[in-house]
Design a protein around this motif. Structure first.
Motif, PDB file in Angstrom:
ATOM      1  N   LYS E  63       0.832  -1.202   0.000  1.00 15.88           N
ATOM      2  CA  LYS E  63       0.000   0.000   0.000  1.00 15.88           C
ATOM      3  C   LYS E  63       0.871   1.260   0.000  1.00 15.88           C
ATOM      4  O   LYS E  63       0.703   2.151  -0.838  1.00 15.88           O
ATOM      5  CB  LYS E  63      -0.910   0.008   1.240  1.00 15.88           C
ATOM      6  CG  LYS E  63      -1.791  -1.232   1.351  1.00 15.88           C
ATOM      7  CD  LYS E  63      -2.734  -1.168   2.523  1.00 15.88           C
ATOM      8  CE  LYS E  63      -2.044  -1.161   3.876  1.00 15.88           C
ATOM      9  NZ  LYS E  63      -1.396  -2.429   4.232  1.00 15.88           N
ATOM     10  N   SER E  64       1.806   1.297   0.929  1.00 14.98           N
ATOM     11  CA  SER E  64       2.651   2.491   1.002  1.00 14.98           C
ATOM     12  C   SER E  64       3.506   2.636  -0.246  1.00 14.98           C
ATOM     13  O   SER E  64       3.737   3.743  -0.727  1.00 14.98           O
ATOM     14  CB  SER E  64       3.555   2.426   2.231  1.00 14.98           C
ATOM     15  OG  SER E  64       2.784   2.348   3.400  1.00 14.98           O
ATOM     16  N   VAL E  65       3.982   1.529  -0.754  1.00 18.18           N
ATOM     17  CA  VAL E  65       4.815   1.589  -1.961  1.00 18.18           C
ATOM     18  C   VAL E  65       4.013   2.135  -3.128  1.00 18.18           C
ATOM     19  O   VAL E  65       4.498   2.972  -3.894  1.00 18.18           O
ATOM     20  CB  VAL E  65       5.407   0.206  -2.281  1.00 18.18           C
ATOM     21  CG1 VAL E  65       6.085   0.214  -3.635  1.00 18.18           C
ATOM     22  CG2 VAL E  65       6.401  -0.203  -1.207  1.00 18.18           C
ATOM     23  N   PHE E 113       2.142  11.018   5.420  1.00 24.09           N
ATOM     24  CA  PHE E 113       2.912   9.798   5.625  1.00 24.09           C
ATOM     25  C   PHE E 113       2.458   9.016   6.838  1.00 24.09           C
ATOM     26  O   PHE E 113       1.868   9.548   7.771  1.00 24.09           O
ATOM     27  CB  PHE E 113       4.395  10.124   5.748  1.00 24.09           C
ATOM     28  CG  PHE E 113       5.003  10.457   4.438  1.00 24.09           C
ATOM     29  CD1 PHE E 113       5.443   9.445   3.607  1.00 24.09           C
ATOM     30  CD2 PHE E 113       5.105  11.762   4.017  1.00 24.09           C
ATOM     31  CE1 PHE E 113       5.985   9.742   2.382  1.00 24.09           C
ATOM     32  CE2 PHE E 113       5.653  12.058   2.793  1.00 24.09           C
ATOM     33  CZ  PHE E 113       6.094  11.049   1.968  1.00 24.09           C
ATOM     34  N   GLN E 114       2.810   7.736   6.754  1.00 19.39           N
ATOM     35  CA  GLN E 114       2.415   6.793   7.780  1.00 19.39           C
ATOM     36  C   GLN E 114       2.940   7.180   9.153  1.00 19.39           C
ATOM     37  O   GLN E 114       2.228   7.163  10.135  1.00 19.39           O
ATOM     38  CB  GLN E 114       2.976   5.416   7.382  1.00 19.39           C
ATOM     39  CG  GLN E 114       2.409   4.267   8.150  1.00 19.39           C
ATOM     40  CD  GLN E 114       2.721   2.947   7.441  1.00 19.39           C
ATOM     41  OE1 GLN E 114       3.369   2.924   6.416  1.00 19.39           O
ATOM     42  NE2 GLN E 114       2.244   1.870   7.991  1.00 19.39           N
ATOM     43  N   ASP E 115       4.229   7.541   9.205  1.00 18.52           N
ATOM     44  CA  ASP E 115       4.839   7.771  10.508  1.00 18.52           C
ATOM     45  C   ASP E 115       5.215   9.234  10.667  1.00 18.52           C
ATOM     46  O   ASP E 115       6.235   9.690  10.193  1.00 18.52           O
ATOM     47  CB  ASP E 115       6.076   6.885  10.636  1.00 18.52           C
ATOM     48  CG  ASP E 115       6.626   6.942  12.042  1.00 18.52           C
ATOM     49  OD1 ASP E 115       6.139   7.794  12.822  1.00 18.52           O
ATOM     50  OD2 ASP E 115       7.523   6.149  12.354  1.00 18.52           O
ATOM     51  N   ALA E 195      -3.642   9.651   2.052  1.00 23.58           N
ATOM     52  CA  ALA E 195      -3.384   9.618   3.489  1.00 23.58           C
ATOM     53  C   ALA E 195      -3.002   8.203   3.874  1.00 23.58           C
ATOM     54  O   ALA E 195      -3.829   7.298   3.813  1.00 23.58           O
ATOM     55  CB  ALA E 195      -4.623  10.079   4.247  1.00 23.58           C
ATOM     56  N   ASP E 196      -1.737   8.021   4.213  1.00 20.61           N
ATOM     57  CA  ASP E 196      -1.244   6.679   4.538  1.00 20.61           C
ATOM     58  C   ASP E 196      -1.336   6.483   6.045  1.00 20.61           C
ATOM     59  O   ASP E 196      -0.521   6.994   6.806  1.00 20.61           O
ATOM     60  CB  ASP E 196       0.208   6.554   4.052  1.00 20.61           C
ATOM     61  CG  ASP E 196       0.684   5.106   4.089  1.00 20.61           C
ATOM     62  OD1 ASP E 196      -0.093   4.234   4.530  1.00 20.61           O
ATOM     63  OD2 ASP E 196       1.830   4.863   3.682  1.00 20.61           O
ATOM     64  N   GLU E 197      -2.337   5.751   6.460  1.00 18.72           N
ATOM     65  CA  GLU E 197      -2.577   5.484   7.878  1.00 18.72           C
ATOM     66  C   GLU E 197      -2.419   6.747   8.720  1.00 18.72           C
ATOM     67  O   GLU E 197      -1.547   6.835   9.576  1.00 18.72           O
ATOM     68  CB  GLU E 197      -1.629   4.394   8.373  1.00 18.72           C
ATOM     69  CG  GLU E 197      -1.735   3.169   7.481  1.00 18.72           C
ATOM     70  CD  GLU E 197      -1.119   1.921   8.080  1.00 18.72           C
ATOM     71  OE1 GLU E 197      -0.938   1.888   9.294  1.00 18.72           O
ATOM     72  OE2 GLU E 197      -0.835   1.001   7.310  1.00 18.72           O
ATOM     73  N   PRO E 198      -3.294   7.710   8.487  1.00 19.95           N
ATOM     74  CA  PRO E 198      -3.098   8.988   9.173  1.00 19.95           C
ATOM     75  C   PRO E 198      -3.442   8.938  10.649  1.00 19.95           C
ATOM     76  O   PRO E 198      -3.077   9.842  11.379  1.00 19.95           O
ATOM     77  CB  PRO E 198      -4.049   9.930   8.426  1.00 19.95           C
ATOM     78  CG  PRO E 198      -5.116   9.043   7.897  1.00 19.95           C
ATOM     79  CD  PRO E 198      -4.465   7.729   7.609  1.00 19.95           C
TER      80      PRO E 198
HETATM   81 MG   LIG Z   1       2.541   1.229   4.908  1.00 29.57          MG
END
Ligand SMILES: [Mg+2]
Ligand SMILES: Nc1ncnc2c1ncn2[C@@H]1O[C@H](COP(=O)(O)OP(=O)(O)OP(=O)(O)O)[C@@H](O)[C@H]1O
Ligand SMILES: Nc1ncnc2c1ncn2[C@@H]1O[C@H](COP(=O)(O)OP(=O)(O)OP(=O)(O)O)[C@@H](O)[C@H]1O
Ligand SMILES: [Mg+2]
Lengths: 324, 308, 296, 523, 343
Positions: E63-65, E113-115, E195-198
């Motif tokens: 997913k993130s990629v 971003f996720q983190d 929105a990656d795991e916001p």
């Molecule tokens: Mg990810």
């Protein structure tokens, strides 16, 4: 009570003298029980966990594990006592040494406490642990970065299990995982509890997970426990306004309920732990706040309208709408 | 922060005494016959020897000599070198040009290290990177005793770009070649440390963020990556400044700069305890201040670092 | 037994980071190139006669600065000595000085840096100020004192130079080490190990050190080169090797005086020095990469 | 930087020259015994005597110098009309005060020993009876030498404690300069800061103070009554290292370098062309034998080693012609010098050397010890290579960090090996090459050689009535040296100097000093 | 507004009627020393203005990629886009020059971003990092950019934004940092927000605030939102459509109601069954058996087949199941989608 394995009394942790991360926490954990801890981010849950396993020294207060006061122990005694209480860290990735193989990471407890497993059997023991947590035993030679988030979390669990502790403190062990892996981990924890009679402190943001796994739940706000009780009591009859707000915000995995839930939206920001409000710490964001809240600190106790301990002067069971 | 600085200043006093004593003791261990050392190969008459021995307390033990030195020092008198010169005057003469030289060298080295280090970190394994490596090796393999005269020959005498020598009151321009030469003694390490640190930070998440913000690659590198990569370089710079001050001996000789390095060497040669200790005292103070500055710079570069 | 089972048994045996690193190195071309180079140089240092049969002390002014001839590949120097033979025979002392002083400096720097970084507080303050004191000692002074004190015991300068460089050049590595230890010790995995009851030594050597040592290795590889070259400067200043002890430093210090007349006697020992440094820099890089599992 | 020295670039100022020196240790005449100090003083002061082409002393600041028959009492009459740079007239007292100051022990003047021939010197320098022992030396009873007497304002007499026929040559040395009254703040007490602002009686006066480690600028003194130089001033530019000076010379930033360093010699002819010159000087280089060691007791061993050395080859290959081979024990610059007084032992003859060495059982290993700070490595190595080739024994150059360490080892009679030594004369007399070096109590006789006959001859020479008679005796003494070979003569020094395109008529004298009266600028 | 914005609107081939964002057959692989890891294997989906597309999937499924590939910030090497196209309003971003591409970032397509902890540069104040956007893309002055930064922080409900604008990331709580990231993504009014795991690592009250905020902004600006998340509750709350990824492929795509009602792919179904439910308290949760595939060695055929209860012979053979249109606007890559739907 003989079956109390962990007990804290008035546990306090201040950072740099002013940040009151944990500010007077009393809790009890019984054998074979799971105590869920929920609360706003930054309210001191991780700090509490670190205090319990001895990674931080309490500013004051006592922690006793099976009647033994952990804060008084030193050196070898402390190290032996630590065997009994282990932790699964919040961030699975940073808690694994990137330059050790998984075999070494999980085997490390055996090396430190060399009396537990004889040398020749250690590799077998490590592989058994991997198997227990549902990882491929052939993967002992891999490095942490080669695993997915859920797998890493399980490595952390395997490490915590290695010494067969009675208590495991889990600091958000499933927050980074997708639901199916989350389910695996929770199943695993529950199975281990059944098999070995473990006790858990289970910290999480996901209230449905906490509800699923916990026997009792403690709700924290700004360094203090504001409400505590059996899961059913907390989830169905919350009496503290913060708990009520928290529960109202839980999203329900059912699109049909969209827009039908009544949400309590908390206004204002979380006060700084360095300078908490006087009296009740929640009063700055509380819709029920009165004069007395600023002057008098509400104690965590059973109240007239609250059958379980609640730290609110006006504690009462509110009609929070729940899905399903 | 203020208390931190205060504490460091207190530590400085102790360090100062420690350092002067250590150097004094070393000089004492090195002491064979300072009077003869001063006279070179000429014979020293017995009468002269006696007179000088008494004047400089050379017949006292280490502690005796140190005591005389310190009691003078505490009254603000740095004393006289064995060659009869006022040490405070010596210091006043030698330090300014050395500071100028060392700072110039440091700036040159740091600028070069950052520019080449960053570039070769971005192009790791590329042509430029390997070229820089070859250049580094060249600098390492040609010690300053070779480099300084060769540079003087080529750039001053053959090409006529720079004056052949500088002096105490030399202009910025006259000090340029000497400082470039001096810079080569530290640039190799600084360069490779910068390269490593930049290469590491290039993989950081915030770099990805910066790129996602649509920033130009140049800005991503020079604004976002660099500042995070500077800490190891700053650490080295703190050490290097002092090394450049006391270790500029050969450069100072070749370019005729009467600075700290050559004076120190002279003091060591002539077993001139008070003079060497006088110079080292200032040097130690420079170090202490420099390291304090470096530590404060850490905090300035990285807001997560706080001193209390 | 089939290949697959061999594979399986081999795979399930526990490996360590070091073992993996070795596996990785074995497949790394740069590692082999640099270690062959380093091995050659070491061999030359230990057994110079394998590389040349010419006597390095057979010198005659009549041959001063003559070009290459016969066995003398690189020609003759100012004294009319065979440059190649002297370069080969000089390897021993140069490598000894370089390796031992770097080893000594590395050990001290590692110890100071790790202790200061790990314990922090008062210990850090004391050690850091100790570093400042050492920084204040001019290298020349150390060299003069040691060379004078040791010359009585028959040292030809190798020990004195080694000790001088070893005892006075560790400061930057200590500071670099200290800052990376400070960064590493606050990592979660260190806390995790502490929770398991790991002793300070274990925390230090198993967890902090491997994760903090990379910048230190970079500095060390360069220090080796700087120290071999520093011997030249010390020889130039007259506190280097003594008597007819041979080394690249002595050769370079001598040859630079006549560089404008004859460059070969300067170039060759410098080239050997550069090759040595290159070998160790590449070796250091290869080892550092091998011990970083993420790069695999 | 600030001050006048800064704004002014010496090379651009017309009719002044820039001469390179090292930082003088001192500038007070009685304390300045190094060549740099002597150079500068040479511009600031006017000596009592100097030497003519035949190295005979002739009066300069002195009008007439006479001596009693027994060579003991010397009377010095000064030329009238001379003044110090501050206007003070130069009187006899200025000499007496300066010399007394120099001789007085607590003043610790490095040139003090030059006065030891003058009567009363020992009163000013009582010696500690037990050397380094616990007893304190007694304090000098007086600060005036009884041998110095003022006769009138321009005349004074010097009484020696022992007869010395060549005293007139001695007082040419820079320690014998006068000091003005302004130099002293009290009786025998030097005024503070005087040394940095020396006031002399010479053709040039200080312009500003001594800028330590940087330069000393002198300018023409208008009231000077002696021979007037052609230039208007000199900037003595101070160098930390002579290679830097050479670079400046090539770059035309420096007008004269009196000693081009050996490392630059190979290129100097090409770099400088005609402006690269040589002239003779008094340097004498030799190797001493530690005669207290058994293996070197046999003169034949010593001769054998001497014969193994090819002096010419080293002089031309290592020193590139800046030295010449020495085959006598005194320098050609003094009268009485004879070519090859050493004879066969100083001729290179490897086969004979080897035979002689083997028949006399020379040691298996020869060490040549040298102080490493003096740049001796090249020739010592070359010498050793020759010895090794000729005698087939091992020979190594042994480094000691400092000259004083060598001295100490010699004093303790440790196994030190052959030692390299050198000598620069204080005054141009043969005696100066003999007494101090080989006399039993000679100040520089480090190797403990002692020969009664030699001592007597030297002494007789010194007290002989005429210089010619002296030389006879001294030559006889030199013959004993040739017989015994306590040292191996190696080389005579030369001034190898160079100058810029701005100057001409550059001469460098025996003492390596530039002749300031001759030099001219081309601007 | 300014010329940069203007220049963007004349991107060659820009078609206002085309979908806002369309990903077709995207392949991404990581070339490492251990082999080639196929992180994304033909992912396809599209997004319309004002729509919210949720991407669900196992952790590590790409997913993130995918998000990074869309943004064009994949680290190359080791990451390589080997095939496929990413169309923004019809323009294939992968074919643009880097310079043009850069202007699309943050201006048109932005990402959270996720983190958030490591995604913010620790050594610059959040104000600087926000203002930077306006200075670099809009050429604003320092002062103006700062004012805009404060406005943005206000907008994402950072209390006392004015006094906090000069604070550094570490001085903010996790939730606040996440909001700063959101502010950064929204700064230039992008048309697409990824929105990656916001909200992972945030407690539910803060999560609710952020999701409300996003929804509101989306409504205001008619912005398309790609929401990558694990939280099925959040998905149920906000998504319009869902794409479910497995081993780098979209295995099912459908409107949110349909999926929760009747999943069309065994994997989706298993995911939904894993959600803890009140009525199952005290019982085991249903987890998917087996392990996620190793990316260097993805099973032939349907990647999910080793863990699938429906798997039969055809599932184990290449080619992988095509995207069956199982209902209007609904696809699933399963040969046996009928059985799955029917159960
Ligand atoms: Mg990810
Ligand atoms: N080492 C420390 N020094 C200073 N303050 C700290 C430190 N560790 C934690 N804090 C502060 O203590 C408070 C509680 O932090 P803690 O990590 O326990 O929160 P948490 O409840 O675990 O939050 P989250 O849900 O985000 O993990 C926070 O305000 C945090 O900033
Ligand atoms: N730099 C890299 N080198 C090698 N493999 C990588 C790299 N980055 C990502 N991967 C691999 O690509 C796969 C997809 O990663 P991605 O981050 O997209 O997963 P994700 O779906 O976002 O998971 P999560 O839910 O845990 O965030 C992973 O298996 C990962 O191991
Ligand atoms: Mg936490």
């Amino acid at each position: 009570m003989t079956d109390v394995v962990l007990e804290t009394r008035d546990l306090v942790k201040h950072f740099k003298g002013e940040i009151r991360a944990v500010d007077g926490v009393d809790l009890q954990l019984r054998r074979g029980e799971t105590l869920g801890v929920v609360g706003e981010s930054g309210c001191g849950k991780s700090t509490l966990a670190k205090l319990l396993v001895g990674l931080e020294k309490p500013t004051s207060g006592a922690i006793s594990v099976r009647g033994q006061d952990m804060t008084r122990l030193k050196g070898g005694e402390l190290r032996r006592a630590r065997r009994n209480i282990q932790m699964v860290m919040q961030d699975p990735y940073t808690s694994l040494n990137p330059r050790m193989t998984v075999g070494d990471i999980i085997g490390e407890p055996f090396e430190i406490h060399s009396e537990v497993v004889p040398k020749g059997k250690r590799q077998q023991a490590v592989q058994d642990l991997l198997d227990t947590v549902g990882l491929n035993p052939d993967h002992i030679n891999r490095y942490p970065h080669q695993f997915s988030g859920g797998q890493r979390q399980r490595i952390g669990i395997a490490r915590a299990l290695a010494l067969r502790p009675e208590i495991i403190v889990c600091d958000e062990p499933v927050s980074a995982l997708d639901v199916s892996i989350q389910a695996q981990v929770i199943n695993l924890l529950e199975r281990l509890q059944d098999d070995f009679g473990l006790s858990y402190i289970f910290i999480a943001h996901d209230l449905s997970v906490v509800r699923h796994i916990s026997d009792r739940v403690a709700v924290m706000y700004l360094g203090k426990i504001v409400e505590q009780g059996h899961d059913v009591a907390i989830y169905n009859q919350p009496t503290h306004p913060y708990t009520q707000a928290l529960l109202s915000a839980v999203p329900v995995p059912d699109p049909r309920l969209r827009g039908h839930r009544k949400q309590i939206v908390l206004e204002g920001d979380v006060p700084s732990p360095a300078n908490p409000p006087s009296g009740c710490r929640f009063r700055t964001r509380c819709w029920k706040a009165q004069h007395v809240c600023a002057e008098q600190e509400p104690l965590l106790q059973i109240r007239e309208r609250s059958p379980h301990p609640s730290a609110c002067h006006f504690a009462e069971i509110g009609g929070v709408l729940r899905g399903r | 922060m203020f208390r931190y600085i205060l504490r460091r200043l207190l530590q400085m006093i102790l360090t100062f005494f420690g350092a002067t004593f250590v150097v004094f003791a070393l000089m004492f261990a090195n002491q064979d016959d300072p009077i003869q050392a001063l006279a070179g190969e000429k014979p020293v008459s017995a009468s002269l020897r006696e007179a000088l021995t008494q004047r400089y307390h050379l017949d006292e033990g280490l502690l005796g000599q140190y005591w005389y030195y310190m009691s003078d020092l505490l009254t603000g008198d740095l004393g006289e070198s064995i060659s009869g010169r006022d040490i405070s005057a010596l210091l006043k003469d030698a330090w300014p040009v050395t500071v100028q030289l060392a700072v110039m060298a440091l700036v040159i080295a740091a600028v070069l290290a950052v520019a080449a280090g960053v570039w070769s970190a971005i192009r790791r394994g590329g042509l430029f990177d390997n070229g820089v490596l070859a250049f580094t090796l060249l600098l390492l393999a040609l010690p300053i005793v070779v480099l300084a005269p060769v540079a003087q020959w080529i750039f001053s005498l053959e090409l006529g770009w720079f004056p052949a020598t500088a002096s105490r009151n030399a202009s910025f321009y006259a000090l340029l070649l000497p400082s470039i030469v001096l810079a080569t003694t530290v640039v190799a390490t600084q360069l490779r440390v910068t390269r490593t640190s930049v290469a590491e930070n290039l993989r950081a998440d915030y770099v990805r963020t910066a790129r996602a913000k649509g920033l130009a690659p140049r800005r991503v590198i020079w604004v976002h990556v660099l500042r995070n990569s500077l800490i190891p370089l700053i650490t080295l710079i703190g050490v290097d400044l002092g090394v450049l001050m006391s270790g500029a001996l050969v450069t100072e000789w070749v370019f005729n700069i009467p600075g700290v390095g050559s004076k120190l060497a002279q003091g060591i040669r002539t077993e001139d305890g008070p003079m060497v200790v006088g110079f080292v005292s200032v040097l130690v103070i420079v170090f202490l201040v420099m390291n304090l500055v470096v530590d404060l710079l850490y905090a300035a570069l990285d807001p997560r670092i706080r001193y209390e | 037994m089939s290949d697959a089972t061999i594979q399986a048994t081999a795979d399930s045996r526990a490996r360590s980071l070091a073992g993996d690193a070795w596996d990785d190195l074995r497949r790394n071309k740069i590692f082999w190139v640099s270690s062959v180079l380093a091995a050659l140089i070491l061999l030359m240092a230990l057994f110079p006669s394998l590389f040349t049969s010419a006597d390095p002390t057979d010198c005659a002014l009549a041959r001063q600065h003559d070009g290459p001839s016969g066995g003398a590949l690189f020609g003759f120097d100012f004294q009319g000595c065979d440059v190649f033979s002297r370069t080969v025979h000089g390897a021993g002392n140069s490598i000894e000085v370089g390796l031992l002083s770097t080893l000594l400096a590395g050990t001290i720097g590692l110890f100071f840096g790790m202790t200061a970084g790990y314990f922090g507080g008062v210990i850090d303050a004391i050690l850091s100020r100790g570093i400042d004191i050492v920084l204040g000692i001019p290298v020349l002074l150390g060299a003069v004192v040691l060379s004078a004190r040791l010359s009585g015991s028959g040292d030809d300068g190798v020990t004195a130079v080694t000790l001088t460089l070893g005892l006075l050049t560790w400061t930057s590595s200590a500071r670099v080490m200290r800052s990376s230890v400070v960064a590493a010790k606050n990592q979660d995995y260190v806390a995790a190990a502490r929770m398991l009851g790991a002793s300070p030594a274990r925390l230090m050597f198993r967890h902090i050190l491997p994760n903090a040592i990379a910048p230190f290795i970079v500095v060390m590889a360069l220090l080796l080169g700087t120290n071999i070259a520093a011997e030249a400067t010390l020889s130039f200043l007259g506190v280097g090797l003594k008597g007819d002890a041979m080394s690249w430093g002595v050769q370079i210090a001598e040859a630079q005086k006549h560089a404008r007349v004859a460059a070969a006697p300067l170039i060759w020992p410098s080239a050997f020095l550069a090759a040595t440094v290159l070998a160790f820099i590449m070796l250091g890089d290869a080892i550092r990469d091998a011990f970083d599992p993420k790069l695999r | 930087g600030c001050g006048s020295g800064d704004s002014e670039d010496p090379t651009n100022t017309a009719n002044t020259v820039v001469i390179g020196i090292a930082e003088p240790a001192h500038l007070l005449p009685t304390d300045a015994t190094d060549s740099s100090g002597a150079q500068v003083l040479n511009s600031l002061f006017y000596p009592l005597v100097s030497f003519d082409a035949e190295k005979n002393p002739i009066e300069v600041a002195a009008e007439k110098i006479t001596v009693t028959k027994n060579n003991k009492v010397w009377t010095i009459k000064l030329k009238p009309g001379f003044t110090f740079h501050n206007g003070e007239p130069v009187t006899a007292e200025n000499y007496i005060d300066a010399w007394n100051y120099g001789a007085y022990k607590p003043n610790a003047q490095s040139g003090g020993y030059f006065f030891e021939r003058i009567a009363g010197y020992t009163d000013l320098n009582p010696l500690d009876p037990d050397g380094a022992g616990p007893e304190e030396a007694s304090k000098p009873t007086t600060n005036k030498m009884s041998g110095l007497k003022k006769i009138d304002d321009l005349t004074f007499s010097v009484t020696l404690s022992a007869p010395f026929a060549s005293f007139k040559s001695v007082i040419a040395y820079s320690v014998f300069y006068p000091l003005p009254k302004a130099a002293f703040s009290g009786d025998g007490v030097l005024a503070k800061g005087f040394e940095d602002n020396i006031i002399g009686n010479g053709p040039f006066k200080m312009k500003g103070s001594w800028q330590h480690d940087d330069k000393i600028v002198v300018e023409k003194y208008g009231d000077f009554k002696g021979v007037v130089p052609k230039i208007d001033g000199v900037t003595w530019k101070i160098y930390q290292d002579q290679m830097a000076a050479y670079a400046d010379l090539v770059d035309n930033n420096l007008d004269v370098q009196t000693t081009i360093p050996t490392d630059a010699l190979a290129n100097a002819p090409a770099d400088l062309g005609e402006r690269f010159q040589k002239s003779e000087n008094s340097v004498f280089e030799f190797i001493g034998f530690p005669t207290f060691l058994d293996q070197y007791k046999n003169p034949n061993v010593r001769k054998a080693i001497s014969m193994a050395i090819n002096r010419e080859e080293i002089a031309s290959q290592i020193f590139l012609g800046s030295r010449t081979a020495a085959k006598s024990f005194v320098s050609p610059v003094v009268s009485g010098y004879r070519e090859n007084s050493c004879g066969e032992p100083c001729e290179y003859n490897p086969t004979k050397a080897r035979d002689l060495y083997q028949t006399n059982g020379g040691p298996d290993e020869i060490k040549i010890t040298y102080n490493v700070d003096g740049g001796h490595k090249s020739w010592v190595d070359a010498t050793c290579n020759q010895i090794r080739a000729a005698l087939k024994v091992n020979c190594v150059g042994e480094q000691e960090p400092k000259f004083s360490v060598m001295q100490e080892k010699l004093e303790k009679k440790q196994d030190i090996g052959l030692i390299r030594l050198g000598w620069v004369m204080d005054y141009p007399l043969m005696e100066n090459y003999l007494g101090p070096l080989y006399g039993t109590n000679g100040g520089s006789n480090y190797y403990g050689w002692s020969n009664n006959a030699f001592d007597t001859l030297v002494k007789q020479g010194s007290s002989a009535s005429t210089p010619e008679a002296s030389i006879k005796k001294w030559q006889a003494a030199e013959d004993i040296l040739a017989e015994e070979m306590p040292v191996i003569p190696l080389r005579y020094g030369q001034n190898v100097y160079g100058y810029s395109e701005r100057v001409t008529n550059v001469e460098v004298d025996l003492f390596s000093k530039v002749n300031l009266f001759e030099i001219e600028t081309l601007v | 507004m300014t010329d940069i914005k203007a220049r963007l609107d004349v991107l060659p081939g820009l078609d206002p009627r085309a979908p806002l964002l369309q990903v077709n057959d995207l392949h991404v692989e990581f070339r490492t020393r251990d082999g080639v890891a196929k992180a994304v294997n033909g992912a396809s989906f599209w997004l319309n203005p004002g729509e919210t597309l949720a991407i669900l999937g196992e952790s590590g499924c790409g997913k993130s990629v995918t998000a990074q590939a869309i943004m064009g910030i994949l680290e190359t090497p080791p990451g390589h886009i080997t095939r496929g196209e990413v169309r923004y309003r019809g323009v294939d971003l992968l074919k643009l020059r880097e310079e043009e591409r850069r202007r699309v970032r943050a201006n048109k397509i932005a990402m959270i971003f996720q983190d958030a902890l490591s995604a913010l540069n620790p050594v610059y104040s959040v104000g600087f990092q926000l203002a930077e956007l306006f200075r670099a893309h809009r050429g604003m002055s320092r002062g103006d950019a700062r004012v805009r930064a404060i406005e943005l922080l206000d907008q994402v409900r950072i209390p006392a934004a004015k006094s906090r604008v000069n604070d550094y990331p570490h001085q903010f709580s996790g939730g606040m940092r996440q909001r700063v990231m959101i502010a950064m993504a929204l700064a230039l009014d992008p048309e697409v927000l990824i929105a990656d795991e916001p909200t992972t690592a945030l407690d539910v009250t803060v999560q609710a605030q952020i999701m409300n905020l996003l929804a509101e902004l989306q409504r205001q600006r008619n912005m398309g939102l790609v929401l990558i998340t694990h939280d099925m509750g959040v998905v149920a709350d906000v998504a319009d459509r869902i794409s479910v990824m497995y081993a780098g492929r979209v295995v099912e795509e459908a409107p949110v109601y349909d999926i929760y009602e009747r999943p069309g792919h065994p994997y989706t179904r298993a995911l939904l069954e894993s959600i803890p439910r009140l009525d199952l308290k005290g019982q085991q949760l249903t987890a998917i058996r087996g392990l996620p595939p190793v990316l260097t060695d993805i099973p032939a055929g349907c990647a999910f087949n080793p863990r699938c209860g429906y798997a039969k012979e055809p599932c184990r053979q290449d080619p992988a199941p095509p995207a069956y249109a199982i209902a209007p606007r609904r696809t699933a890559r399963c040969h046996f989608f009928r059985e799955v739907l029917g159960d």
